[in-house]
Design an enzyme around this catalytic site. Structure first.
Site, PDB file in Angstrom:
ATOM      1  CE1 TYR A   1      -3.076  -7.293  -2.773  1.00  0.00           C
ATOM      2  CE2 TYR A   1      -3.182  -6.453  -5.015  1.00  0.00           C
ATOM      3  CZ  TYR A   1      -2.989  -6.237  -3.674  1.00  0.00           C
ATOM      4  OH  TYR A   1      -2.717  -4.975  -3.220  1.00  0.00           O
TER       5      TYR A   1
ATOM      6  CG  HIS B   1      -6.490  -5.382  -2.018  1.00  0.00           C
ATOM      7  ND1 HIS B   1      -5.445  -4.536  -1.735  1.00  0.00           N
ATOM      8  CD2 HIS B   1      -6.972  -4.993  -3.233  1.00  0.00           C
ATOM      9  CE1 HIS B   1      -5.307  -3.669  -2.725  1.00  0.00           C
ATOM     10  NE2 HIS B   1      -6.219  -3.923  -3.644  1.00  0.00           N
TER      11      HIS B   1
ATOM     12  CG  HIS C   1      -6.703  -1.526   1.267  1.00  0.00           C
ATOM     13  ND1 HIS C   1      -5.683  -1.320   2.172  1.00  0.00           N
ATOM     14  CD2 HIS C   1      -6.357  -2.630   0.553  1.00  0.00           C
ATOM     15  CE1 HIS C   1      -4.750  -2.256   2.017  1.00  0.00           C
ATOM     16  NE2 HIS C   1      -5.140  -3.071   1.044  1.00  0.00           N
TER      17      HIS C   1
ATOM     18  CG  ASP D   1      -1.106  -1.943   3.108  1.00  0.00           C
ATOM     19  OD1 ASP D   1      -0.796  -3.152   3.147  1.00  0.00           O
ATOM     20  OD2 ASP D   1      -1.434  -1.368   2.054  1.00  0.00           O
TER      21      ASP D   1
END
Length: 393
Positions: free
Chosen positions: A135, A200, A229, A290
């Site tokens: 991330y 993400h 997403h 995911d």
């Protein structure tokens, strides 16, 4: 050992009619209307296995472009770290290729463990690739250098998931993200890889603005980024449509929760159908599971109110839902889980062609569930039951 799959309706993923397909040595050897092996003295018992594909669909093995194979999570504390994926979690869902990533936790979860798990799953028969980074920026890596990771670790093909528009991310600037994307792009060029940057995308109102700013203010093309997403809400789906209009590819997440669906998330199959109806080229749309990620449920104040675990099988169920409930053609639904993710990631997967890897799935033509699954020519699932399982399953 040779295997001939007889008279199945072939999707490459494009419809190709009723065909015989011969596989051997992990490859697709021939695709013909009728393959006659008698002239080659191949009738000896045990030398050729024949599978009756009549009334079934022969399709490429699914390519799941985001799976947390070594586990993820932790948003609810140490006890909420999710378990590792097992081999049959993928194969029984028709998945023969997975792309693995870390997520929120790049402290207790490491690339050492991620790559080791990838190598283990490869030994068991699955095709596995990985992202370096996580991330956050600066990006953590296996070797201490993301460029070295991509160039010298066979499994590592790009960087991700880098979080944007999310309170759990590191809130990267344009220059920080551009620099990371440049590292991935150049390392990919030098090693014959795509160097894709998996993004993400959280629920923040800025949506994909940061990616557009990178493309506008630097020489990094928008196509270097692969946002996932993208079905979190209607506004994000529409931002994804604009991203596609500029040439990008977007990904919808098939694992979800009832809470999220009730609070604005669009199911992946519905989002796929919606975008196609809005004129998006189906080649620019993908779905991923995911799988084995945590699915944290946050309220409007970003306070955690629940947590579930992603499932690889959701990819199969969303493919079926797209076809049976949202009138997406089998071809377009298949493309979203086979050739499209393979293209954006630079993988020689997701298609049934002569000399291609024999990653194949025979689907029942009624309920579209996998009856047989081959990964690199090895029969993994037969009659819907796993023939090969992980060592500790």
């Amino acid at each position: 050992m040779l295997t001939v799959i007889r008279q199945a309706q072939l999707f490459t993923p494009h419809p190709a009619g009723i065909k015989d397909v011969l596989i051997g040595g992990g490859k697709v050897l021939a695709i013909e209307n009728n393959i006659d092996l008698s002239i080659n003295d191949l009738s000896a018992p045990g030398l050729v296995t024949e599978v009756d594909g009549k009334g079934m669909l022969l399709v490429p093995g699914f390519v799941d472009s985001l799976v947390h194979i070594s586990g993820g999570g932790g948003e609810a504390g140490f006890a909420s770290r999710t378990p590792q994926m097992q081999l049959s979690d993928a194969t029984t869902a028709g998945i023969t290729t997975v792309v693995a990533a870390l997520g929120t936790d790049a402290v207790s979860r490491t690339h050492t463990d991620l790559v080791a798990k990838a190598k283990g799953l490869k030994e068991e028969g699955l095709n596995v690739f990985c992202y370096t980074g996580s991330y956050h920026i600066p990006a953590k890596s296996l070797t201490g250098d993301v460029e070295k990771d991509i160039m010298f670790i066979d499994e590592i093909i790009g960087i991700g998931e880098v979080a944007i528009a999310d309170h759990r991310g590191s809130q990267p600037s344009v220059q920080q993200l551009a620099h990371l994307a440049s590292q991935s792009r150049v390392a990919g060029m030098l090693s014959g890889k795509r160097g894709t940057v998996s993004i993400h995308v959280g629920p923040g109102p800025e949506h994909l603005d940061l990616l557009h700013k990178v493309a506008d203010e630097t020489d990094i093309p928008l196509t270097q980024f692969y946002p996932t997403h993208m079905n979190r809400n209607q506004e994000l789906v529409e931002a994804g449509i604009r991203f596609c209009q500029y040439g990008g590819t977007i990904d919808f997440t098939t694992s979800t929760t009832e809470y999220d669906l009730a609070h604005g998330e669009m199911a992946a199959a519905q989002a796929l159908a919606f975008c196609i109806d809005k004129g998006v080229n189906p080649e620019q749309l993908t779905m991923s599971s995911d799988g084995h990620a945590s699915l944290p449920i946050f309220d409007k104040n970003n306070q955690l109110v629940g947590l579930e675990v992603g499932q690889e099988r959701s990819l199969l169920m969303s493919f079926i839902e797209a076809v049976q409930q949202h009138d997406v053609t089998i071809e377009h639904a298949l493309m979203s889980v086979t050739s499209n993710p393979a293209t954006i990631l630079g993988l020689k997967k997701g298609r049934i062609l002569a000399n291609a890897d024999a990653d194949l799935v025979l689907l029942n033509d009624t309920d579209l569930h996998p009856e047989y699954v081959w990964s690199r020519g090895q029969l993994m699932v037969a009659d819907r039951k796993p023939l090969v399982v992980g060592r500790f399953e």
